[in-house]
Design a protein around this motif. Structure first.
Motif, PDB file in Angstrom:
ATOM      1  N   HIS A  13       0.833  -1.206   0.000  1.00  0.00           N
ATOM      2  CA  HIS A  13       0.000   0.000   0.000  1.00  0.00           C
ATOM      3  C   HIS A  13       0.864   1.251   0.000  1.00  0.00           C
ATOM      4  CE1 HIS A  13      -3.650  -2.313   0.894  1.00  0.00           C
ATOM      5  NE2 HIS A  13      -2.846  -3.067   1.619  1.00  0.00           N
ATOM      6  N   GLU A  14       0.326   2.293  -0.593  1.00  0.00           N
ATOM      7  CA  GLU A  14       0.982   3.597  -0.582  1.00  0.00           C
ATOM      8  C   GLU A  14      -0.068   4.632  -0.214  1.00  0.00           C
ATOM      9  OE1 GLU A  14       2.695   6.485  -3.965  1.00  0.00           O
ATOM     10  OE2 GLU A  14       3.735   4.552  -3.799  1.00  0.00           O
ATOM     11  N   ILE A  15       0.310   5.569   0.646  1.00  0.00           N
ATOM     12  CA  ILE A  15      -0.604   6.631   1.037  1.00  0.00           C
ATOM     13  C   ILE A  15       0.085   7.969   0.798  1.00  0.00           C
ATOM     14  CG2 ILE A  15       0.076   6.378   3.466  1.00  0.00           C
ATOM     15  CD1 ILE A  15      -2.743   7.340   4.215  1.00  0.00           C
ATOM     16  N   ASP A  16      -0.595   8.844   0.081  1.00  0.00           N
ATOM     17  CA  ASP A  16      -0.078  10.174  -0.221  1.00  0.00           C
ATOM     18  C   ASP A  16      -0.794  11.176   0.681  1.00  0.00           C
ATOM     19  OD1 ASP A  16       0.690  12.627  -1.196  1.00  0.00           O
ATOM     20  OD2 ASP A  16       0.320  12.136  -3.293  1.00  0.00           O
ATOM     21  N   ILE A  17      -0.065  11.739   1.618  1.00  0.00           N
ATOM     22  CA  ILE A  17      -0.652  12.677   2.574  1.00  0.00           C
ATOM     23  C   ILE A  17       0.008  14.057   2.457  1.00  0.00           C
ATOM     24  CG2 ILE A  17      -1.606  11.021   4.211  1.00  0.00           C
ATOM     25  CD1 ILE A  17       1.014  11.133   5.755  1.00  0.00           C
ATOM     26  N   THR A  18       0.527  14.338   1.269  1.00  0.00           N
ATOM     27  CA  THR A  18       1.126  15.654   1.056  1.00  0.00           C
ATOM     28  C   THR A  18       0.042  16.717   1.152  1.00  0.00           C
ATOM     29  OG1 THR A  18       0.923  15.385  -1.334  1.00  0.00           O
ATOM     30  CG2 THR A  18       3.048  14.848  -0.366  1.00  0.00           C
ATOM     31  N   GLY A  19       0.422  17.851   1.697  1.00  0.00           N
ATOM     32  CA  GLY A  19      -0.509  18.962   1.855  1.00  0.00           C
ATOM     33  C   GLY A  19      -1.240  18.951   3.187  1.00  0.00           C
ATOM     34  N   LEU A  20      -1.188  17.852   3.922  1.00  0.00           N
ATOM     35  CA  LEU A  20      -1.857  17.770   5.221  1.00  0.00           C
ATOM     36  C   LEU A  20      -0.887  18.161   6.328  1.00  0.00           C
ATOM     37  CD1 LEU A  20      -3.820  14.413   4.870  1.00  0.00           C
ATOM     38  CD2 LEU A  20      -4.645  16.738   4.472  1.00  0.00           C
ATOM     39  N   LYS A  21      -1.395  18.840   7.322  1.00  0.00           N
ATOM     40  CA  LYS A  21      -0.598  19.249   8.475  1.00  0.00           C
ATOM     41  C   LYS A  21      -1.147  18.577   9.728  1.00  0.00           C
ATOM     42  CE  LYS A  21       1.888  21.992   5.994  1.00  0.00           C
ATOM     43  NZ  LYS A  21       3.037  21.366   5.402  1.00  0.00           N
ATOM     44  N   ALA A  22      -0.299  18.472  10.754  1.00  0.00           N
ATOM     45  CA  ALA A  22      -0.656  17.806  12.005  1.00  0.00           C
ATOM     46  C   ALA A  22      -1.993  18.341  12.534  1.00  0.00           C
ATOM     47  CB  ALA A  22       0.439  18.021  13.039  1.00  0.00           C
ATOM     48  N   PRO A  23      -2.836  17.450  13.021  1.00  0.00           N
ATOM     49  CA  PRO A  23      -2.638  16.027  13.311  1.00  0.00           C
ATOM     50  C   PRO A  23      -3.098  15.101  12.180  1.00  0.00           C
ATOM     51  CG  PRO A  23      -4.712  16.686  14.260  1.00  0.00           C
ATOM     52  CD  PRO A  23      -4.117  17.926  13.582  1.00  0.00           C
ATOM     53  N   PHE A  24      -3.510  15.650  11.057  1.00  0.00           N
ATOM     54  CA  PHE A  24      -4.145  14.848  10.008  1.00  0.00           C
ATOM     55  C   PHE A  24      -3.260  13.789   9.366  1.00  0.00           C
ATOM     56  CE2 PHE A  24      -6.611  18.729  10.461  1.00  0.00           C
ATOM     57  CZ  PHE A  24      -7.823  18.171  10.831  1.00  0.00           C
ATOM     58  N   PRO A  25      -1.944  14.017   9.145  1.00  0.00           N
ATOM     59  CA  PRO A  25      -1.141  12.931   8.578  1.00  0.00           C
ATOM     60  C   PRO A  25      -1.133  11.672   9.457  1.00  0.00           C
ATOM     61  CG  PRO A  25      -0.006  15.001   8.292  1.00  0.00           C
ATOM     62  CD  PRO A  25      -1.187  15.275   9.191  1.00  0.00           C
ATOM     63  N   ILE A  26      -0.988  11.840  10.753  1.00  0.00           N
ATOM     64  CA  ILE A  26      -1.000  10.681  11.662  1.00  0.00           C
ATOM     65  C   ILE A  26      -2.356   9.993  11.630  1.00  0.00           C
ATOM     66  CG2 ILE A  26      -0.911   9.966  14.096  1.00  0.00           C
ATOM     67  CD1 ILE A  26       1.859  10.465  12.997  1.00  0.00           C
ATOM     68  N   LEU A  27      -3.426  10.755  11.597  1.00  0.00           N
ATOM     69  CA  LEU A  27      -4.762  10.158  11.552  1.00  0.00           C
ATOM     70  C   LEU A  27      -4.969   9.357  10.271  1.00  0.00           C
ATOM     71  CD1 LEU A  27      -6.844  13.104  13.019  1.00  0.00           C
ATOM     72  CD2 LEU A  27      -6.133  10.999  14.174  1.00  0.00           C
ATOM     73  N   LYS A  28      -4.486   9.872   9.143  1.00  0.00           N
ATOM     74  CA  LYS A  28      -4.601   9.144   7.870  1.00  0.00           C
ATOM     75  C   LYS A  28      -3.742   7.881   7.887  1.00  0.00           C
ATOM     76  CE  LYS A  28      -7.117  11.994   5.277  1.00  0.00           C
ATOM     77  NZ  LYS A  28      -8.263  11.631   4.473  1.00  0.00           N
ATOM     78  N   ILE A  29      -2.537   7.981   8.441  1.00  0.00           N
ATOM     79  CA  ILE A  29      -1.666   6.811   8.542  1.00  0.00           C
ATOM     80  C   ILE A  29      -2.302   5.772   9.458  1.00  0.00           C
ATOM     81  CG2 ILE A  29       0.554   5.995   9.453  1.00  0.00           C
ATOM     82  CD1 ILE A  29       1.755   8.663   8.369  1.00  0.00           C
ATOM     83  N   ARG A  30      -2.860   6.207  10.580  1.00  0.00           N
ATOM     84  CA  ARG A  30      -3.524   5.292  11.511  1.00  0.00           C
ATOM     85  C   ARG A  30      -4.659   4.547  10.808  1.00  0.00           C
ATOM     86  NH1 ARG A  30      -4.634   5.883  17.482  1.00  0.00           N
ATOM     87  NH2 ARG A  30      -3.232   7.606  17.198  1.00  0.00           N
ATOM     88  N   ARG A  31      -5.445   5.263  10.034  1.00  0.00           N
ATOM     89  CA  ARG A  31      -6.560   4.642   9.307  1.00  0.00           C
ATOM     90  C   ARG A  31      -6.045   3.633   8.279  1.00  0.00           C
ATOM     91  NH1 ARG A  31     -11.027   8.348   6.735  1.00  0.00           N
ATOM     92  NH2 ARG A  31     -11.744   8.335   8.882  1.00  0.00           N
ATOM     93  N   ALA A  32      -4.977   3.995   7.557  1.00  0.00           N
ATOM     94  CA  ALA A  32      -4.411   3.090   6.554  1.00  0.00           C
ATOM     95  C   ALA A  32      -3.856   1.829   7.208  1.00  0.00           C
ATOM     96  CB  ALA A  32      -3.318   3.804   5.757  1.00  0.00           C
ATOM     97  N   LEU A  33      -3.177   1.973   8.343  1.00  0.00           N
ATOM     98  CA  LEU A  33      -2.629   0.815   9.042  1.00  0.00           C
ATOM     99  C   LEU A  33      -3.735  -0.083   9.598  1.00  0.00           C
ATOM    100  CD1 LEU A  33       0.359   2.538  10.838  1.00  0.00           C
ATOM    101  CD2 LEU A  33       0.539   0.749   9.108  1.00  0.00           C
ATOM    102  N   ALA A  34      -4.820   0.520  10.049  1.00  0.00           N
ATOM    103  CA  ALA A  34      -5.932  -0.264  10.589  1.00  0.00           C
ATOM    104  C   ALA A  34      -6.594  -1.115   9.510  1.00  0.00           C
ATOM    105  CB  ALA A  34      -6.957   0.663  11.242  1.00  0.00           C
ATOM    106  N   ALA A  35      -6.462  -0.709   8.265  1.00  0.00           N
ATOM    107  CA  ALA A  35      -7.128  -1.406   7.159  1.00  0.00           C
ATOM    108  C   ALA A  35      -6.306  -2.547   6.573  1.00  0.00           C
ATOM    109  CB  ALA A  35      -7.477  -0.397   6.063  1.00  0.00           C
ATOM    110  N   ILE A  36      -5.085  -2.745   7.067  1.00  0.00           N
ATOM    111  CA  ILE A  36      -4.225  -3.793   6.514  1.00  0.00           C
ATOM    112  C   ILE A  36      -3.892  -4.820   7.592  1.00  0.00           C
ATOM    113  CG2 ILE A  36      -3.282  -2.321   4.700  1.00  0.00           C
ATOM    114  CD1 ILE A  36      -0.782  -1.923   6.403  1.00  0.00           C
ATOM    115  N   GLU A  37      -3.378  -5.941   7.158  1.00  0.00           N
ATOM    116  CA  GLU A  37      -3.023  -7.033   8.064  1.00  0.00           C
ATOM    117  C   GLU A  37      -1.685  -6.770   8.753  1.00  0.00           C
ATOM    118  OE1 GLU A  37      -4.902  -9.771   8.777  1.00  0.00           O
ATOM    119  OE2 GLU A  37      -6.445  -8.776   7.588  1.00  0.00           O
TER     120      GLU A  37
END
Length: 99
Positions: A13-37
């Motif tokens: 998986h690849e997640i592009d979170i450019t343009g987002l500032k804290a705390p949103f990058p961590i929240l997006k990464i957390r969501r992406a990690l929760a969706a994978i094994e």
């Protein structure tokens, strides 16, 4: 945006979170990690320098592994592996706490 990579790539998986500032990058990464094994790797592309300090702390707290971090031009590239445990947090609650 999370994209499934073809077989044979080093990341599923690849997640592009450019343009987002804290705390949103961590929240997006957390969501992406929760969706994978557990054991699955992701590549996160960002441009928020706060992630240099925030992401290692998040990984340690949540039980994930930060494999590598480097800068390529204005982009920050992070390689992560989902750990066996996942800290549970409702994203809506996290957004409310962050504001």
């Amino acid at each position: 945006m999370t994209t499934q990579m073809p077989r044979g790539c080093s990341f599923m998986h690849e997640i592009d979170i450019t343009g987002l500032k804290a705390p949103f990058p961590i929240l997006k990464i957390r969501r992406a990690l929760a969706a994978i094994e557990p054991g699955t790797k992701i590549k996160a592309i960002a441009d928020d320098p706060a992630l240099i300090a925030d992401l290692p702390a998040f990984c340690q707290q949540a039980g994930h592994r930060l494999i590598m971090a480097h800068q390529q031009g204005s982009q920050l590239i992070f390689e992560l592996e989902r750990g066996a445990r996942q800290a549970e947090l409702n994203t809506d609650e996290a957004l409310q706490e962050a504001s």
